[in-house]
Design a protein around this motif. Structure first.
Motif, PDB file in Angstrom:
ATOM      1  N   ALA A  46       0.637  -1.663  -0.061  1.00 13.44           N
ATOM      2  CA  ALA A  46       0.036   0.286   0.441  1.00 13.44           C
ATOM      3  C   ALA A  46       0.472   0.797   0.082  1.00 13.44           C
ATOM      4  N   GLU A  47       1.984   1.319   1.098  1.00 16.44           N
ATOM      5  CA  GLU A  47       3.152   2.730   0.585  1.00 16.44           C
ATOM      6  C   GLU A  47       3.478   2.612  -0.513  1.00 16.44           C
ATOM      7  N   LEU A  48       4.197   1.933  -0.991  1.00 14.77           N
ATOM      8  CA  LEU A  48       4.433   1.754  -2.161  1.00 14.77           C
ATOM      9  C   LEU A  48       2.943   2.114  -3.213  1.00 14.77           C
ATOM     10  N   LEU A  49       2.372   1.767  -3.731  1.00 11.09           N
ATOM     11  CA  LEU A  49       1.487   1.807  -4.333  1.00 11.09           C
ATOM     12  C   LEU A  49       1.224   3.508  -3.725  1.00 11.09           C
ATOM     13  N   ASN A  50       1.098   4.071  -3.429  1.00 14.08           N
ATOM     14  CA  ASN A  50       0.804   5.663  -2.912  1.00 14.08           C
ATOM     15  C   ASN A  50       1.791   6.469  -3.786  1.00 14.08           C
ATOM     16  N   GLN A  51       3.127   6.327  -3.547  1.00 19.20           N
ATOM     17  CA  GLN A  51       4.072   6.598  -3.342  1.00 19.20           C
ATOM     18  C   GLN A  51       4.424   7.027  -5.026  1.00 19.20           C
ATOM     19  N   TYR A  52       3.934   5.460  -5.532  1.00 17.64           N
ATOM     20  CA  TYR A  52       4.198   5.685  -7.121  1.00 17.64           C
ATOM     21  C   TYR A  52       2.527   6.527  -8.362  1.00 17.64           C
ATOM     22  N   LEU A  53       1.156   5.981  -7.691  1.00 17.08           N
ATOM     23  CA  LEU A  53       0.488   6.556  -7.445  1.00 17.08           C
ATOM     24  C   LEU A  53       0.629   8.137  -7.571  1.00 17.08           C
ATOM     25  N   SER A  54       0.941   8.613  -7.134  1.00 16.30           N
ATOM     26  CA  SER A  54       1.538   9.368  -6.455  1.00 16.30           C
ATOM     27  C   SER A  54       1.824  10.652  -7.645  1.00 16.30           C
ATOM     28  N   GLU A  55       3.424   9.919  -7.715  1.00 12.78           N
ATOM     29  CA  GLU A  55       4.266  10.295  -8.750  1.00 12.78           C
ATOM     30  C   GLU A  55       3.606  10.347 -10.556  1.00 12.78           C
ATOM     31  N   SER A  56       2.899   9.391 -10.543  1.00  9.53           N
ATOM     32  CA  SER A  56       2.440   9.820 -11.863  1.00  9.53           C
ATOM     33  C   SER A  56       1.225  10.764 -12.042  1.00  9.53           C
ATOM     34  N   TYR A  57       0.406  10.986 -11.039  1.00  8.87           N
ATOM     35  CA  TYR A  57      -0.769  12.288 -10.906  1.00  8.87           C
ATOM     36  C   TYR A  57       0.238  12.939 -11.216  1.00  8.87           C
ATOM     37  N   THR A  58       1.587  13.444 -10.400  1.00 12.77           N
ATOM     38  CA  THR A  58       1.920  14.566 -10.597  1.00 12.77           C
ATOM     39  C   THR A  58       2.464  15.228 -11.867  1.00 12.77           C
ATOM     40  N   ILE A  59       3.053  13.905 -12.588  1.00 14.10           N
ATOM     41  CA  ILE A  59       3.122  14.393 -13.986  1.00 14.10           C
ATOM     42  C   ILE A  59       2.026  14.438 -15.390  1.00 14.10           C
ATOM     43  N   MET A  60       0.604  13.512 -14.812  1.00 12.87           N
ATOM     44  CA  MET A  60      -0.152  14.409 -15.431  1.00 12.87           C
ATOM     45  C   MET A  60      -0.655  15.626 -14.563  1.00 12.87           C
ATOM     46  N   ALA A  61      -0.254  15.803 -13.879  1.00  7.27           N
ATOM     47  CA  ALA A  61      -0.700  17.651 -13.444  1.00  7.27           C
ATOM     48  C   ALA A  61      -0.147  18.747 -14.301  1.00  7.27           C
ATOM     49  N   ASP A  62       1.656  17.742 -14.618  1.00  6.59           N
ATOM     50  CA  ASP A  62       2.319  18.972 -15.345  1.00  6.59           C
ATOM     51  C   ASP A  62       2.133  18.942 -16.824  1.00  6.59           C
ATOM     52  N   ALA A  63       1.089  18.011 -17.506  1.00  8.45           N
ATOM     53  CA  ALA A  63       1.391  17.548 -18.622  1.00  8.45           C
ATOM     54  C   ALA A  63      -0.161  18.338 -19.050  1.00  8.45           C
ATOM     55  N   VAL A  64      -0.824  18.516 -17.995  1.00 11.31           N
ATOM     56  CA  VAL A  64      -2.039  19.177 -17.943  1.00 11.31           C
ATOM     57  C   VAL A  64      -1.624  20.225 -18.218  1.00 11.31           C
ATOM     58  N   GLN A  65      -1.350  20.870 -17.442  1.00 13.36           N
ATOM     59  CA  GLN A  65      -0.604  22.660 -18.160  1.00 13.36           C
ATOM     60  C   GLN A  65       0.525  22.255 -19.831  1.00 13.36           C
ATOM     61  N   THR A  66       0.821  21.540 -20.245  1.00 13.63           N
ATOM     62  CA  THR A  66       0.833  21.939 -21.537  1.00 13.63           C
ATOM     63  C   THR A  66      -0.431  21.723 -22.940  1.00 13.63           C
ATOM     64  N   GLY A  67      -1.363  21.459 -22.387  1.00 16.16           N
ATOM     65  CA  GLY A  67      -2.335  20.920 -23.432  1.00 16.16           C
ATOM     66  C   GLY A  67      -2.401  19.446 -23.579  1.00 16.16           C
TER      67      GLY A  67
END
Length: 470
Positions: free
Chosen positions: A317-338
């Motif tokens: 559960a801890e690693l799942l939360n960590q790597y999912l959170s990193e993935s959603y941060t990447i998605m958030a950055d991508a949203v700002q580029t369209g």
């Protein structure tokens, strides 16, 4: 609402004028009520969003003044009182509250709606087990009869078509979605190459549209398949465990060789030909560390993708939360580029926009059809003799009868789920794998559902800002 005393009006006043006076008076004394399923969060320092998690497509971006109005609603003050306290013109406040009421962010009573099961299905959705044969040796495959038999016979396919026609005619069904799976369905392409256009023609004559997609490991893709898919509007759902080593660790050929390079080349070929394709990743301990790299890869390809949590086995559960959170941060950055998050990513069975009364079509408007023609509640039940199923060769039942009279799990939901703000987003998860009436990832969903709405709101705000600059 309180009783309204209507002043005496001259006969010369129009009905429109009378109605306007009545509506104005009622709005003045009305009390706005916030949805009990309301989620309100900041986007940045000056913008916020509000969404009713029980009403479809209700997310709305708010500026500071609009947020202050919503924040001031306490389910007790009248519209007139709010207008005075906030120093807002009555007409402007009434118009804004009217917009919020359209998607039940607020109402002027307590009768908030929730997704309800229709009386009868208008469309059908079937998972078809085309074959038990597969060219990969994935250790986590749930098909107990894998490689035990070959493909679906022509007789079975023709009976399936006959049952679809019977059901469409009897039930007035206007749309059917067929997912061709396996085993590896593209190993059976020749057989379905004949069936797909025949089924389209036949059902069109009955007033029904039918869509086909292959659920495939995409290790088999010929020019003939590509040209057929383009000509007949066939889409592809591609299983992808990660990129490079993370995919090859689990999805190998019988020789032991990895399959990623082949899948990558074939996926790019589909996209180059503008053939609809999406990917699906089952996240487990074996591949969760590769999620951030996979996220970047899929965003760069601009392909729709889904991340699901493995079922039936433990996950860190801890690693799942960590790597999912990193993935959603990447998605958030991508949203700002369209990048269009809302149309490109899905997490598990969550339905943040469409919402639902149950997790999938199974048991109401869909099910799974095995290679021998038996109709099951879900494809994970293939080969399980303990499950109640019917056969398309039963002459006294149509497909809806078989769905309704088969095994059912939808109602087994916990008391917590019944009162949860997100119950129409999550629908308690897959009913086959619930634990004590709820999805095992319940606590994870409570973190990531708001995060999903955050990204949708940031995407919406960027679109609004870009539009304003044009």
């Amino acid at each position: 609402m309180p009783t309204v005393t209507v002043p005496v009006l001259r006969h010369s006043m129009s009905i429109v004028t009378v109605t306007a006076i009545l509506q104005s008076h009622v709005m003045t004394t009305a009390i706005p009520i916030k949805s009990p399923h309301l989620l309100v969060k900041p986007i940045d320092g000056e913008h916020f969003y509000a969404v009713n998690c029980a009403f479809p497509h209700s997310l709305r971006v708010l500026n500071r003044a609009q947020f202050d109005i919503l924040d001031a609603i306490d389910n007790q003050k009248t519209v007139s009182t709010l207008a005075d306290e906030l120093s807002v013109q009555m007409d402007a406040l009434s118009a804004f509250l009217g917009l919020l009421s359209q998607t039940e962010i607020i109402r002027f009573d307590y009768v908030f709606s929730q997704p309800q099961q229709p009386n009868t299905p208008q469309s059908l959705n079937f998972w078809i087990h085309t074959t038990n044969r597969c060219n990969l040796t994935c250790g986590y495959c749930y098909i107990s009869t894998l490689n035990a038999t070959g493909g679906m016979t022509d007789t079975t396919k023709q009976q399936l078509l006959a049952k679809m026609v019977e059901t469409v005619s009897k039930r007035k069904i206007n749309h059917i979605k067929i997912r061709l799976a396996g085993g590896e369905p593209l190993s059976q392409f020749k057989a379905w190459q004949r069936f797909i256009p025949e089924a389209r023609r036949t059902l069109k004559g009955a007033g029904c549209v039918i869509d086909f997609s292959f659920i495939t490991n995409l290790t088999v893709l010929t020019d003939e398949i590509v040209q057929f898919a383009k000509a007949h509007n066939v889409s592809f759902g591609v299983s992808l465990d990660g990129i490079e080593a993370h995919h090859d660790a689990t999805r190998t050929f019988k020789s032991g060789a990895g399959s990623f390079k082949i899948v990558d080349a074939n996926l790019r070929k589909l996209l180059a030909h503008n053939i609809p394709a999406s990917t699906s990743t089952v996240v487990s301990n074996a591949n969760l560390a590769g999620l951030p790299d996979l996220t970047r890869y899929l965003i760069d390809l601009d392909v729709p993708f889904r991340y699901s949590i493995v079922k039936g086995e433990a996950i860190d559960a801890e690693l799942l939360n960590q790597y999912l959170s990193e993935s959603y941060t990447i998605m958030a950055d991508a949203v700002q580029t369209g990048w269009r998050f809302s149309s490109r990513h899905q997490f598990c069975d969550l339905k943040p926009n469409e919402l639902g009364f149950q997790t999938c079509a199974s048991g109401f408007s869909g099910g799974a059809i095995y290679v021998d023609g038996s109709v099951n509640y879900c494809h994970v039940h293939f080969g399980d003799q303990t499950q109640l199923s019917h056969s398309i060769f039963d002459s006294d039942m149509d497909l809806v009868d078989m769905i309704e009279q088969g095994s059912h799990y939808e109602g087994m939901k916990s008391r917590d789920c019944q009162s949860c703000r997100y119950k129409s987003v999550c629908t308690s998860g897959c009913p086959v794998y619930r634990v004590n009436g709820k999805d095992p990832q319940c606590s994870l969903y409570h973190k990531f559902i708001p995060l999903i709405y955050d990204l949708q709101a940031k995407e919406r705000l960027k679109l609004l800002q870009d539009y304003a600059m044009v």
